[in-house]
Design an enzyme around this catalytic site. Structure first.
Site, PDB file in Angstrom:
ATOM      1  N   GLU A   1     -10.643   7.970   0.982  1.00 26.22           N
ATOM      2  CA  GLU A   1     -10.185   6.673   0.482  1.00 26.22           C
ATOM      3  C   GLU A   1     -11.330   5.655   0.466  1.00 26.22           C
ATOM      4  OE1 GLU A   1      -6.701   3.369   1.608  1.00 26.22           O
ATOM      5  OE2 GLU A   1      -7.253   4.931   3.037  1.00 26.22           O
TER       6      GLU A   1
ATOM      7  N   LYS B 294      -2.520   2.955  -5.121  1.00 23.98           N
ATOM      8  CA  LYS B 294      -1.842   3.173  -3.839  1.00 23.98           C
ATOM      9  C   LYS B 294      -0.553   2.382  -3.772  1.00 23.98           C
ATOM     10  CE  LYS B 294      -2.928   3.027   1.157  1.00 23.98           C
ATOM     11  NZ  LYS B 294      -4.001   2.691   2.128  1.00 23.98           N
TER      12      LYS B 294
ATOM     13  N   CYS C 295      -3.688   7.863   1.572  1.00 30.76           N
ATOM     14  CA  CYS C 295      -3.492   7.538   2.991  1.00 30.76           C
ATOM     15  C   CYS C 295      -2.047   7.208   3.362  1.00 30.76           C
ATOM     16  CB  CYS C 295      -4.450   6.412   3.392  1.00 30.76           C
ATOM     17  SG  CYS C 295      -4.795   6.355   5.183  1.00 30.76           S
TER      18      CYS C 295
END
Length: 543
Positions: free
Chosen positions: A46, A113, A149
């Site tokens: 990330e 994300k 994540c």
């Protein structure tokens, strides 16, 4: 029709803000993955272009312009291998945390994300807006889905990707370490894979960044939630997994690195945190006040393991209250570690200070002031040595002491970094014993003797504090678990002791604000994790 993808997992130690350097590292790993491992696809972590977390660098237009230009250079430089990378992107004035696929020199897939963490050490909602769409694409006959994540810790993003046809989830991460985090993380990811019936390739950043340590420990699990591939913790690494699709889809790993025992894991985190803080900030080495006590002994050992013996100097600064035992043990450790050892008595400078202050001290009894002057003489000595040599001071206060303010501002708190700032006293002893199982460098007497600051005659820590086997559990409940004082008492602790400890914790916030940063190894450390006002009228009740 059968398909096969060989995927490289790039566990890279990037530097926050050093975008050109990070892109060069990505290219280096891409070349290795292509030429040495014959990979089709390389997966990075990330925000790998910027390092994680970039914090308010994201608010600087010049920084974002650099990210854009270096992303273009990365795309243009990649040949013969496709790469998944993470970076920040501004679109129509809104910033997103991106996971993207670069194919044939172009960004062909971009994922925004969805789940933005905003707790503990995370502040992503300060910078990013959440995405809402899955990113699923056909890659050589197998449908891959990209997530980032936090997405995998919650219901929604992974399920959405699978609904859109993803057969394998690529999850890129900047997931920091705390004790037991590796097994906790793996459990969550494997449970998610089992729930959606899809393998997960999990790639995590490695390295120290200020207080945070990223442990790497990248892995892959199959659709049954079984780990099939496990990479090393606390080390940069590159390895491969292969995904096959014939009658059914399978994933095969290439290595299974054993997990560290808990103390070994904590110790390695401390070593990595110190190494990266010192090196990434350009220091030539460190200097430590080696007192003959357990905290400085452990700190010195960590520093030597992190930086090498040639980059660690220690100074014993005796005073009239310093015992012969302390002098002997400090010298014995320095000799065992083969490091530069100096002895500088603080008595002359202490006497000079007290002499100069005598007129304004007239009529006052001797008290903690004189103890603090001793500590500040030592702090001054260490900082002078640091200025002259360019070696950064490592301070040595543990979490128990920092919690209750058992430290002197501008004295033993002086320093640029603190290896054991988040390590409770009991764990300091456990880590010292663990390190001695590798090689005997900390004298046994340092571990077994009663701890003392040696700032007055016959002083021991328990004169001022509860015993550590009482203090540390109370601190864990109050600081890390946010447990109400009344609940702590119900768990068997004396009400007066609990009230005193909590009062000390709350009143010493001002000291902690001025303390050096240090490695985070618990689920709640002072600093980024625990943000309390210095000026506060709130007083929690024990009863």
């Amino acid at each position: 029709m059968s398909s096969e993808i060989k995927i490289g997992l790039a566990q890279i130690n990037v530097v926050v803000g050093a975008v050109e350097h990070n892109v060069n590292l990505i290219l280096e790993y891409a070349c290795r993955a292509r030429d040495e491992l014959n990979c089709d696809l390389l997966v990075c972590s990330e925000m790998v272009l910027t390092g994680y977390p970039p914090e308010d660098l994201l608010m600087r237009p010049g920084f974002m312009a650099l990210v854009d230009s270096e992303l273009q250079r990365l795309c243009a430089s990649l040949k013969g291998i496709d790469v998944v990378v993470g970076y920040p992107k501004i679109d129509s004035g809104t910033m997103y945390n991106i996971g993207a696929l670069i194919t044939d020199g172009e960004i062909t897939q971009e994922y925004r994300k969805i789940k933005l963490p905003n707790y503990a050490v995370f502040d992503e909602k300060r910078y990013f807006e959440a995405g809402s769409e899955a990113c699923v694409f056909d890659y050589q006959g197998i449908n891959l889905g990209i997530t980032v994540c936090e997405d995998i810790w919650h219901d929604g993003p992974v399920e959405l990707a699978v609904e859109r046809g993803a057969e394998v989830i690529i999850n890129i991460n900047g997931s920091p370490y705390h004790s037991n985090k590796i097994s906790e993380r793996r459990s969550v990811v494997c449970e998610r894979a089992k729930k959606v019936k899809a393998p997960v390739v999990y790639v995590n950043q490695v390295g120290g960044q200020d207080e945070l340590v990223f442990d790497g420990a990248s892995f892959a699990c199959d659709a049954n939630g079984e780990v099939v591939h496990q990479m090393a913790s606390f080390d940069s690494a590159l390895s491969t997994v292969t995904v096959y699709k014939n009658d059914r889809l399978t994933i095969k790993g290439s290595e299974m690195v054993p997990e560290f025992e808990p103390l070994e894991s904590i110790y390695n985190a401390l070593v990595l945190g110190v190494r990266d803080y010192v090196r990434k900030n350009g220091f030539t080495g460190v200097v430590i006040g080696l007192s003959g006590g357990i905290d400085s002994a452990l700190t010195t050992t960590i520093a030597v393991d992190a930086l090498g013996k040639e980059n660690v100097d220690v100074i014993m600064m005796p005073f009239k209250y310093t015992s012969d035992i302390s002098k002997e043990d400090a010298y014995a450790e320095a000799k065992a570690l083969d490091i530069t050892y100096h002895v500088i008595s603080i008595e002359p400078m202490y006497e000079a200070f007290v002499s100069q202050l005598a007129p304004v001290f007239e009529g006052y009894e001797e008290d903690v002031t004189e103890e603090n002057i001793q500590a500040r003489c030592r702090g001054l000595t260490l900082m002078a040595y640091s200025n002259k040599t360019g070696k950064m001071v490592l301070t040595t206060g543990n979490k128990s002491e920092m919690s209750v303010g058992y430290a002197t501002l501008y004295g033993d708190m002086v320093g640029g970094y603190n290896a054991i700032k988040d390590v409770p006293k009991i764990t300091v002893y456990e880590l010292a014993k663990y390190r001695n199982t590798i090689s005997q460098v900390i004298p046994d007497r340092v571990i077994t003797r009663e701890p003392s600051a040696e700032l007055r005659a016959d002083q021991i820590d328990s004169d001022s504090l509860p015993e550590y086997d009482v203090l540390d559990p109370i601190l864990e409940l109050y600081v890390e678990d946010d447990c109400p004082p009344s609940e702590i008492v119900k768990r068997g602790f004396d009400a007066e002791v609990v009230e005193r400890v909590i009062r000390l914790v709350d009143r010493n916030e001002y000291k902690r604000r001025q303390a050096a940063p240090g490695v985070r190894i618990s689920k709640k450390a002072f600093g980024r994790d625990r943000r309390y006002p210095i000026t506060s009228g709130y007083r929690p009740k024990v009863n």
